[in-house]
Design an enzyme around this catalytic site. Structure first.
Site, PDB file in Angstrom:
ATOM      1  N   HIS A 228       0.816  -1.220   0.000  1.00  0.00           N
ATOM      2  CA  HIS A 228       0.000   0.000   0.000  1.00  0.00           C
ATOM      3  C   HIS A 228       0.854   1.276   0.000  1.00  0.00           C
ATOM      4  O   HIS A 228       0.681   2.119  -0.878  1.00  0.00           O
ATOM      5  CB  HIS A 228      -1.081   0.055   1.079  1.00  0.00           C
ATOM      6  CG  HIS A 228      -1.818   1.336   0.914  1.00  0.00           C
ATOM      7  ND1 HIS A 228      -2.805   1.505  -0.031  1.00  0.00           N
ATOM      8  CD2 HIS A 228      -1.593   2.561   1.431  1.00  0.00           C
ATOM      9  CE1 HIS A 228      -3.173   2.765  -0.053  1.00  0.00           C
ATOM     10  NE2 HIS A 228      -2.460   3.429   0.822  1.00  0.00           N
ATOM     11  N   TYR A 232       1.872   5.465  -2.406  1.00  0.00           N
ATOM     12  CA  TYR A 232       2.155   6.871  -2.078  1.00  0.00           C
ATOM     13  C   TYR A 232       3.577   7.264  -2.466  1.00  0.00           C
ATOM     14  O   TYR A 232       3.858   8.444  -2.656  1.00  0.00           O
ATOM     15  CB  TYR A 232       1.861   7.159  -0.599  1.00  0.00           C
ATOM     16  CG  TYR A 232       0.400   6.939  -0.306  1.00  0.00           C
ATOM     17  CD1 TYR A 232      -0.574   7.530  -1.107  1.00  0.00           C
ATOM     18  CD2 TYR A 232      -0.021   6.100   0.710  1.00  0.00           C
ATOM     19  CE1 TYR A 232      -1.914   7.299  -0.904  1.00  0.00           C
ATOM     20  CE2 TYR A 232      -1.374   5.862   0.926  1.00  0.00           C
ATOM     21  CZ  TYR A 232      -2.308   6.470   0.107  1.00  0.00           C
ATOM     22  OH  TYR A 232      -3.639   6.230   0.300  1.00  0.00           O
ATOM     23  N   HIS A 379      -9.172   0.917 -11.127  1.00  0.00           N
ATOM     24  CA  HIS A 379      -8.750   1.888 -10.099  1.00  0.00           C
ATOM     25  C   HIS A 379      -7.286   2.261 -10.263  1.00  0.00           C
ATOM     26  O   HIS A 379      -6.927   3.436 -10.296  1.00  0.00           O
ATOM     27  CB  HIS A 379      -9.002   1.280  -8.717  1.00  0.00           C
ATOM     28  CG  HIS A 379      -8.278   1.942  -7.584  1.00  0.00           C
ATOM     29  ND1 HIS A 379      -8.540   3.239  -7.187  1.00  0.00           N
ATOM     30  CD2 HIS A 379      -7.291   1.489  -6.765  1.00  0.00           C
ATOM     31  CE1 HIS A 379      -7.755   3.550  -6.164  1.00  0.00           C
ATOM     32  NE2 HIS A 379      -6.977   2.510  -5.897  1.00  0.00           N
ATOM     33  N   PHE A 380      -6.426   1.246 -10.415  1.00  0.00           N
ATOM     34  CA  PHE A 380      -5.017   1.657 -10.347  1.00  0.00           C
ATOM     35  C   PHE A 380      -4.488   2.242 -11.655  1.00  0.00           C
ATOM     36  O   PHE A 380      -3.432   2.863 -11.662  1.00  0.00           O
ATOM     37  CB  PHE A 380      -4.119   0.582  -9.717  1.00  0.00           C
ATOM     38  CG  PHE A 380      -3.875  -0.699 -10.468  1.00  0.00           C
ATOM     39  CD1 PHE A 380      -3.176  -0.734 -11.644  1.00  0.00           C
ATOM     40  CD2 PHE A 380      -4.282  -1.900  -9.900  1.00  0.00           C
ATOM     41  CE1 PHE A 380      -2.903  -1.928 -12.279  1.00  0.00           C
ATOM     42  CE2 PHE A 380      -4.025  -3.109 -10.528  1.00  0.00           C
ATOM     43  CZ  PHE A 380      -3.335  -3.123 -11.724  1.00  0.00           C
ATOM     44  N   HIS A 381      -5.259   2.094 -12.738  1.00  0.00           N
ATOM     45  CA  HIS A 381      -4.825   2.820 -13.934  1.00  0.00           C
ATOM     46  C   HIS A 381      -5.183   4.309 -13.848  1.00  0.00           C
ATOM     47  O   HIS A 381      -4.595   5.126 -14.545  1.00  0.00           O
ATOM     48  CB  HIS A 381      -5.379   2.173 -15.208  1.00  0.00           C
ATOM     49  CG  HIS A 381      -4.558   0.981 -15.621  1.00  0.00           C
ATOM     50  ND1 HIS A 381      -4.724  -0.260 -15.067  1.00  0.00           N
ATOM     51  CD2 HIS A 381      -3.511   0.856 -16.482  1.00  0.00           C
ATOM     52  CE1 HIS A 381      -3.844  -1.102 -15.577  1.00  0.00           C
ATOM     53  NE2 HIS A 381      -3.080  -0.441 -16.440  1.00  0.00           N
ATOM     54  N   ARG A 442     -10.169  -9.997 -12.399  1.00  0.00           N
ATOM     55  CA  ARG A 442      -8.926  -9.397 -12.858  1.00  0.00           C
ATOM     56  C   ARG A 442      -7.934 -10.520 -13.145  1.00  0.00           C
ATOM     57  O   ARG A 442      -8.209 -11.686 -12.859  1.00  0.00           O
ATOM     58  CB  ARG A 442      -8.365  -8.437 -11.794  1.00  0.00           C
ATOM     59  CG  ARG A 442      -7.877  -9.128 -10.531  1.00  0.00           C
ATOM     60  CD  ARG A 442      -7.409  -8.152  -9.450  1.00  0.00           C
ATOM     61  NE  ARG A 442      -6.092  -7.594  -9.759  1.00  0.00           N
ATOM     62  CZ  ARG A 442      -5.290  -7.022  -8.853  1.00  0.00           C
ATOM     63  NH1 ARG A 442      -5.669  -6.963  -7.583  1.00  0.00           N
ATOM     64  NH2 ARG A 442      -4.124  -6.531  -9.192  1.00  0.00           N
ATOM     65  N   ARG A 443      -6.760 -10.189 -13.671  1.00  0.00           N
ATOM     66  CA  ARG A 443      -5.677 -11.146 -13.932  1.00  0.00           C
ATOM     67  C   ARG A 443      -6.165 -12.379 -14.679  1.00  0.00           C
ATOM     68  O   ARG A 443      -5.762 -13.493 -14.364  1.00  0.00           O
ATOM     69  CB  ARG A 443      -5.061 -11.622 -12.608  1.00  0.00           C
ATOM     70  CG  ARG A 443      -4.492 -10.530 -11.759  1.00  0.00           C
ATOM     71  CD  ARG A 443      -4.144 -11.095 -10.411  1.00  0.00           C
ATOM     72  NE  ARG A 443      -3.204 -10.263  -9.718  1.00  0.00           N
ATOM     73  CZ  ARG A 443      -3.242 -10.059  -8.404  1.00  0.00           C
ATOM     74  NH1 ARG A 443      -4.165 -10.643  -7.678  1.00  0.00           N
ATOM     75  NH2 ARG A 443      -2.344  -9.304  -7.827  1.00  0.00           N
TER      76      ARG A 443
END
Ligand code: HAS
Ligand code: CU
Length: 552
Positions: A228, A232, A379-381, A442-443
């Site tokens: 996580h 950041y 989300h992470f794109h 996913r994946r």
């Protein structure tokens, strides 16, 4: 208080050093980005992997190369280079021990090369999270360890430089961009303890056959300890630029110097003890600890909300100074013809959606709906591939001209590139979010899956279309940067780019507690101990062993 405002130039040697980071970063991006679109095309039913045989064996090999090179190497190499520049420029002094930083960089390069061997040989197709019991070739783990150690060494170089500056400037406040760089590095060094322990005590002994089995739950817990806050580490350099550089580029000021500092300290404090929000469904973690991590996750979202308000206030100030009127006129007045500014504005807009999605993920009940679905890559794109990556692209649009003394090659094309990334990402990530809600995993090579219902098809097609636009956008970016660096027109004396550093709007004094690492570091470590020690002790004392599997 001190905020460096005068122009300060890096030495040619320092520029070269930052430039080497960019070469490593963009080389990784140029290989890693080949595979993203292949995944997207596969989803849309245009599977190109059979044509790549025998060089690339499978969807999973491609997905691993994509994740490792783009999410881990492009980011880390860019960030260490950029923070080198912001440390030197912020403090207006050279690195205290440049050879230490050079060593860190070359350790990173060796690490990338060592990781590449098993990746390319299809002996480490374990995805970028490398969850056991999938077992990679040991070289993969050693290579990643070297990348992390290299980044640590570069971080030590920053701290020595900060300490030397402190001695030379008694009673002065750290300049914001230098402080933000070292805070980011300190957070990263606490964060990566998890993955360092995972690799050294679990994965390597297991990969070398020294132990028969591995505890999967313990390994996942160590991984997310790092996983996580890793996000950041990607985000904070973009924030540094949004706070202290973007307003200057837009003709404005840093809206609140003390707020910007507070935000970075809050990230140091709360970034790490939240990893269980990736493990809500894991059976070995008690509910009470999932609850604690969920509350802390909402705490770490708070500094991003402060950032949204403060950065936008800074931009509004810039827009009004440029003549913008009315409720929204200031937005129109921003320099929408500057590709560096536009990339970062569009990155911020995409991050609104990514951030809201993150807060959604953090809610336990909703997480059960979206966990392990296509929603998560959606989300992470919007976060690592937009807030971070599109900002980094925007930064290089001034950074490469600065480092090389050449003009940006065809700024209009750079503008088109930023908009293409924005539009491609909107189409791609929206489709992925919707697919996730419809239950698409996913994946997974969905193009081959026998269970795909008809209602997914339109969205899968949008994944392919978004992926195609992103494919063109990323190589257009690489082309523009290569043309600028190696063939760009030399800038005249008056056209030379300087490093943009915004002055604060109000020169108010910074309180002493905001200019010292000690209380924040102690607080961060304490929170980590409270949030992790009981669960880790329990997992370590009850560890069990699983054999390794090669599932690809
Ligand atoms: Fe996340 C999963 C929760 C932020 C990356 N996240 C992931 C994964 C990645 C990732 C890579 O709680 C997948 C890992 C895997 O492979 O399994 N995430 C959050 C929360 C936040 C958050 C609460 N994530 C990020 C950032 C990332 C990132 C940042 C990368 C850089 N995430 C989760 C959770 C999961 C998760 C669960 C697990 C899901 C699962 O079940 O697997 C927060 O930090 C977000 C706070 C952000 C905001 C937005 C503020 C808006 C701003 C924009 C300002 C606008 C400007 C533009 C400047 C509140 C700052 C102005 C423009 C003009 C024109 C005026
Ligand atoms: Cu997370």
């Amino acid at each position: 208080m001190t905020i460096a405002t005068a122009n300060y130039d890096l030495t040619p040697q320092e520029k070269k050093f930052v430039g080497w980071h960019l070469i490593l970063a963009i080389s990784a991006l140029s290989v890693g980005s080949l595979f993203g679109p292949l995944q997207a095309f596969e989803h849309a039913g245009w599977d190109l992997y059979p044509y790549l045989q025998p060089v690339f064996k499978s969807y999973y090999q491609g997905l691993t190369i994509h994740g490792v090179l783009n999410a881990l190497v492009w980011t880390t190499a860019f960030i260490t280079g950029f923070l080198t520049l912001t440390t030197i420029r912020g403090l207006q002094r050279s690195l205290r021990y440049p050879k230490l930083n050079y060593t860190g960089f070359w350790v990173m390069v060796v690490g990338v090369l060592v990781t590449a061997v098993p990746l390319l040989a299809n002996n480490a197709s374990v995805l970028y999270t490398f969850y056991p019991p999938m077992k990679a070739d040991w070289l993969f783990y050693v290579g990643l360890t070297l990348v992390v150690i290299g980044s640590w060494i570069e971080g030590y170089g920053f701290y020595f430089t900060m300490a030397a500056w402190r001695k030379e400037h008694p009673g002065e406040t750290y300049p914001f961009i230098a402080l933000a760089s070292s805070v980011t590095m300190a957070m990263w060094q606490i964060a990566t303890l998890g993955v360092a322990i995972e690799i050294l005590t679990l994965l390597l002994p297991w990969a070398w056959g020294m132990v028969g089995g591995i505890d999967i739950q313990l390994a996942r817990t160590y991984f997310w300890f790092t996983g996580h806050p890793l996000v950041y580490f990607w985000l904070l350099p973009a924030y540094l630029s949004w706070y202290a550089m973007l307003p200057k580029q837009a003709g404005g000021k840093l809206f609140s110097d003390s707020m910007a500092r507070l935000v970075f300290w809050l990230f140091l404090l709360t970034s790490v003890p939240v990893g269980f929000h990736h493990q809500y469904v894991d059976p070995g973690v008690p509910d009470s600890w999932k609850f604690i991590h969920s509350i802390l996750t909402y705490s770490v979202a708070f500094p991003s909300m402060l950032t949204a308000f403060t950065v936008i206030a800074g931009l509004e100030y810039a827009g009004r100074k440029r003549g913008g009127k009315g409720l929204f006129g200031w937005i129109k007045a921003l320099p929408w013809d500057d590709p560096s500014v536009v990339s970062q504005l569009l990155a911020g807009i995409l991050f609104f959606f990514g951030g809201i999605g993150g807060i959604t993920n953090a809610s336990y009940n909703v997480n059960l709906v979206i966990h392990n679905t296509a929603w998560v890559p959606g989300h992470f794109h919007l976060t690592v591939s937009s807030a971070a990556t599109l900002s980094f692209m925007g930064i290089t649009y001034w950074l490469v001209p600065y480092l090389t003394g050449r003009k940006l090659w065809k700024p209009k094309w750079a503008l088109i590139q930023a908009w293409m990334w924005f539009i491609g990402m909107l189409i791609f990530s929206n489709a992925m979010h919707v697919l996730g809600l419809l239950g698409a995993p996913r994946r997974t090579p969905l193009g081959e899956a026998p269970y795909v219902p008809a209602e997914w098809n339109g969205h899968l097609l949008r994944v392919g279309i978004g992926g195609a636009i992103l494919f063109v956008a990323v190589y257009l970016y690489i082309f523009i940067i290569a043309k600028t660096a190696f063939g760009g027109e030399k800038a005249s004396e008056s056209e030379q780019v300087t490093i943009p550093v915004a002055e604060p709007l109000h020169a108010s004094p910074i309180p002493a507690w905001m200019d010292t690492f000690k209380p924040w570091l102690i607080g961060a470590v304490l929170l980590v101990v409270i949030a992790y020690a009981p669960v880790l002790i329990d997992l370590i004392t009850h560890a069990v062993g699983s054999p390794g599997f090669r599932v690809w």
